[in-house]
Enzyme design. Structure first.
Site, PDB file in Angstrom:
ATOM      1  CG  HIS A  36      47.663  38.884  31.891  1.00 20.06           C
ATOM      2  ND1 HIS A  36      46.709  38.590  30.946  1.00 20.06           N
ATOM      3  CD2 HIS A  36      47.694  37.832  32.739  1.00 20.06           C
ATOM      4  CE1 HIS A  36      46.186  37.402  31.219  1.00 20.06           C
ATOM      5  NE2 HIS A  36      46.768  36.918  32.297  1.00 20.06           N
ATOM      6  CG  ASP A 159      41.693  34.261  38.454  1.00 18.88           C
ATOM      7  OD1 ASP A 159      40.590  33.810  38.108  1.00 18.88           O
ATOM      8  OD2 ASP A 159      42.534  34.683  37.645  1.00 18.88           O
TER       9      ASP A 159
END
Ligand code: PAF
Length: 283
Positions: A36, A159
């Site tokens: 992140h 993802d």
């Protein structure tokens, strides 16, 4: 700076010198890690280098109940708001928003959300293994995009299929938003960083590096499609439960071989923890 909802954040933005700022958005479910961190740093870099007027990097943290196909996974999902705030600010976020359920789902969390059908993008791989998962992802990302109205939105390539689904959603429904993909951040041994990694024991975490090594072996082989079943067996022999290990086109998720477009995708479980990863095929 922390906000407990998008309404408060919007008021702050419109009430100050950042009114009209270019908004760069990093949506997350919290339990932030350096993967992140890379998304936020990419947004910060773009904000600092590319826009003349004011710009604003906003991170959201919301554990979205409708995208979990297993209640136990939702219940076990780590909530670490203080650490999230610290990591996001250190990585360069201007604002971190923690919306409540009532802002994201004003009518209450629905038992079932609208089904999304983008063909193989939503029906294959994760869509097949985790029924309803992308319905929940699209529902929440649609709401996030409406509330934040970003100019740029950042998503991780770990993802990959989610990224492809979100690109489609944005293409269909959100003119003016640019989706920015950010490469997968890996631990030293190659394991893709994920909030779920913290549920692995230290030996499992070390052993999990075999997933990336195996994907790379398949991706570099002269016939990746043919190499998948032997690779899956070798992972099984190392203690992984393999849900899928397969090759598909990166943009459409179709399985027909098109040189230069193919990626290897895998979902496995190790000690009950579900891990996904993907890499580009060499040819
Ligand atoms: O990738 C995630 O963290 C989530 O799926 C997202 C995009 C924030 C939606 O809840």
């Amino acid at each position: 700076m922390r906000f407990l909802g998008f309404a408060a954040w919007r008021e702050h933005l419109n009430g100050g010198p950042n009114k009209g700022a270019t908004v760069l958005f990093v949506p997350t479910m919290g339990a932030l890690h350096e993967g992140h961190g890379d998304l936020i740093r990419a947004a910060r870099k773009m904000a600092d280098e590319h826009f003349e007027g004011p710009s604003h990097v906003v991170v959201s943290v919301f554990i979205n109940p409708t995208q979990f196909d297993e209640q136990s996974d939702f219940a076990a999902y780590p909530a670490t708001p203080e650490d999230d705030l610290r990591l996001a600010e250190q990585a360069g976020a201007d604002a971190v928003v923690f919306p409540g359920v009532s802002e994201m789902y004003p009518e209450g969390v629905p038992g079932q959300v609208d089904a999304i059908d983008y063909g193989p993008l939503t029906s294959s791989l994760e869509g097949a293994e985790r029924r309803g998962h992308f319905d929940g992802v699209v529902t929440v990302v649609r709401t996030l995009m409406r509330l934040v109205q970003p100019d740029w939105a950042f998503f991780g390539e770990k993802d990959w299929q989610q990224l492809a689904v979100i690109k489609k959603l944005v293409e269909l429904e959100f003119e003016g938003i640019e989706v920015v993909p950010v490469p997968t951040k890996r631990e030293r041994g190659g394991l893709a960083m994920s909030s779920r990694n913290r549920r692995l024991s230290p030996p499992q975490r070390q052993g999990a590096a075999a997933l990336f090594a195996t994907l790379m072996r398949v991706a570099d082989s002269h016939d990746p499609s043919a190499a998948c079943s032997e690779a899956a067996q070798s992972l099984e022999s190392l203690g992984f439960d393999v849900e899928y290990l397969t090759v598909a086109q990166g943009d459409s998720l179709e399985t027909k071989w098109v040189s230069g477009k193919m990626r290897v995708f895998a979902a496995v479980r190790l000690g009950g923890v579900r891990l996904i990863d993907n890499v580009a095929c060499r040819q």
